[in-house]
Scaffold this motif. Structure first.
Motif, PDB file in Angstrom:
ATOM      1  N   PRO A   1      16.938 -33.665  52.551  1.00  0.00           N
ATOM      2  CA  PRO A   1      17.908 -34.591  51.948  1.00  0.00           C
ATOM      3  C   PRO A   1      18.876 -33.808  51.068  1.00  0.00           C
TER       4      PRO A   1
ATOM      5  N   ILE B   1      21.271 -34.012  47.603  1.00  0.00           N
ATOM      6  CA  ILE B   1      21.288 -34.736  46.330  1.00  0.00           C
ATOM      7  C   ILE B   1      22.744 -34.936  45.939  1.00  0.00           C
TER       8      ILE B   1
ATOM      9  N   ARG C   1      28.209 -34.363  46.534  1.00  0.00           N
ATOM     10  CA  ARG C   1      26.985 -33.571  46.440  1.00  0.00           C
ATOM     11  C   ARG C   1      26.923 -32.718  45.179  1.00  0.00           C
TER      12      ARG C   1
ATOM     13  N   VAL D   1      18.264 -44.469  41.114  1.00  0.00           N
ATOM     14  CA  VAL D   1      18.188 -43.561  42.256  1.00  0.00           C
ATOM     15  C   VAL D   1      18.213 -44.398  43.528  1.00  0.00           C
ATOM     16  N   TYR D   2      19.031 -43.985  44.481  1.00  0.00           N
ATOM     17  CA  TYR D   2      19.187 -44.694  45.758  1.00  0.00           C
ATOM     18  C   TYR D   2      19.033 -43.688  46.889  1.00  0.00           C
ATOM     19  N   GLU D   3      18.752 -44.205  48.078  1.00  0.00           N
ATOM     20  CA  GLU D   3      18.723 -43.368  49.273  1.00  0.00           C
ATOM     21  C   GLU D   3      19.768 -43.873  50.247  1.00  0.00           C
ATOM     22  N   HIS D   4      20.503 -42.933  50.837  1.00  0.00           N
ATOM     23  CA  HIS D   4      21.477 -43.264  51.872  1.00  0.00           C
ATOM     24  C   HIS D   4      21.101 -42.512  53.136  1.00  0.00           C
ATOM     25  N   HIS D   5      20.986 -43.243  54.225  1.00  0.00           N
ATOM     26  CA  HIS D   5      20.694 -42.656  55.537  1.00  0.00           C
ATOM     27  C   HIS D   5      21.855 -42.967  56.470  1.00  0.00           C
TER      28      HIS D   5
ATOM     29  N   HIS E   1      20.877 -37.497  55.235  1.00  0.00           N
ATOM     30  CA  HIS E   1      20.019 -38.211  54.288  1.00  0.00           C
ATOM     31  C   HIS E   1      20.404 -37.748  52.886  1.00  0.00           C
ATOM     32  N   TYR E   2      20.757 -38.704  52.036  1.00  0.00           N
ATOM     33  CA  TYR E   2      21.106 -38.405  50.648  1.00  0.00           C
ATOM     34  C   TYR E   2      20.119 -39.081  49.703  1.00  0.00           C
ATOM     35  N   VAL E   3      19.766 -38.396  48.637  1.00  0.00           N
ATOM     36  CA  VAL E   3      19.144 -39.002  47.472  1.00  0.00           C
ATOM     37  C   VAL E   3      20.264 -39.052  46.439  1.00  0.00           C
TER      38      VAL E   3
ATOM     39  N   ASN F   1      25.676 -49.221  51.886  1.00  0.00           N
ATOM     40  CA  ASN F   1      25.181 -48.388  50.782  1.00  0.00           C
ATOM     41  C   ASN F   1      25.952 -48.647  49.491  1.00  0.00           C
TER      42      ASN F   1
END
Length: 149
Positions: free
Chosen positions: A16, A18, A51, A84-88, A101-103, A143
């Motif tokens: 992932p 960040i 990023r 904190v979120y996750e992006h796929h 994939h991002y955190v 997102n």
């Protein structure tokens, strides 16, 4: 530190990323979104962000991203942490064959948006959205909507 293209491709394939997203609102609570010109999420309206680079101190990353994404240097102390979120994404900056994939560390800023000199490197255009309007829109990426649900 920026990685060479082949190394960065391997990182995107393997881990992932960040990032920091900047949820910018004006004093009336309208949200600043930009129409993305690059992948992933190309063509969707999205919050500014980017990023964190290898060996970049978090506070310096925040300052750099506010300059690059908003045209003004802001301090981390100017923002409030949202979570904190996750992006796929099925695609990446390299095309359709590589997912991303991002955190994401999300921060809220209240700014006088009319006085910002917004850059055009990653967003074709910008506009202010009401929260109900962006939640109902088909052109605002999910997102981004997740920050307001």
């Amino acid at each position: 530190m920026r990685l060479d293209l082949n190394t960065f491709k391997l990182v995107v394939e393997s881990t992932p990323l960040i990032s920091i997203d900047l949820i910018v609102t004006n004093s009336e609570g309208q949200v600043l979104l930009g129409e993305r010109t690059n992948r992933p999420a190309q063509g969707y309206w999205f919050v500014p962000g980017g990023r964190i680079l290898k060996n970049e101190i978090f506070e310096e990353a925040f300052k750099r991203l506010t300059i690059v994404e908003l045209g003004v240097e802001l301090e981390l102390a100017d923002a409030s942490f949202l979570g904190v979120y996750e992006h796929h994404y099925a695609d990446s900056f390299l095309g359709d064959d590589l997912s991303t994939h991002y955190v994401v560390l999300a921060y809220r800023l209240v700014l006088d948006v009319d006085n910002l000199d917004l850059p055009s490197e990653q967003h074709d255009s910008y506009r202010l959205w009401g929260i109900e309007e962006l939640l109902d829109s088909k052109v605002v990426h999910q997102n981004t909507k997740d920050y307001f649900c």
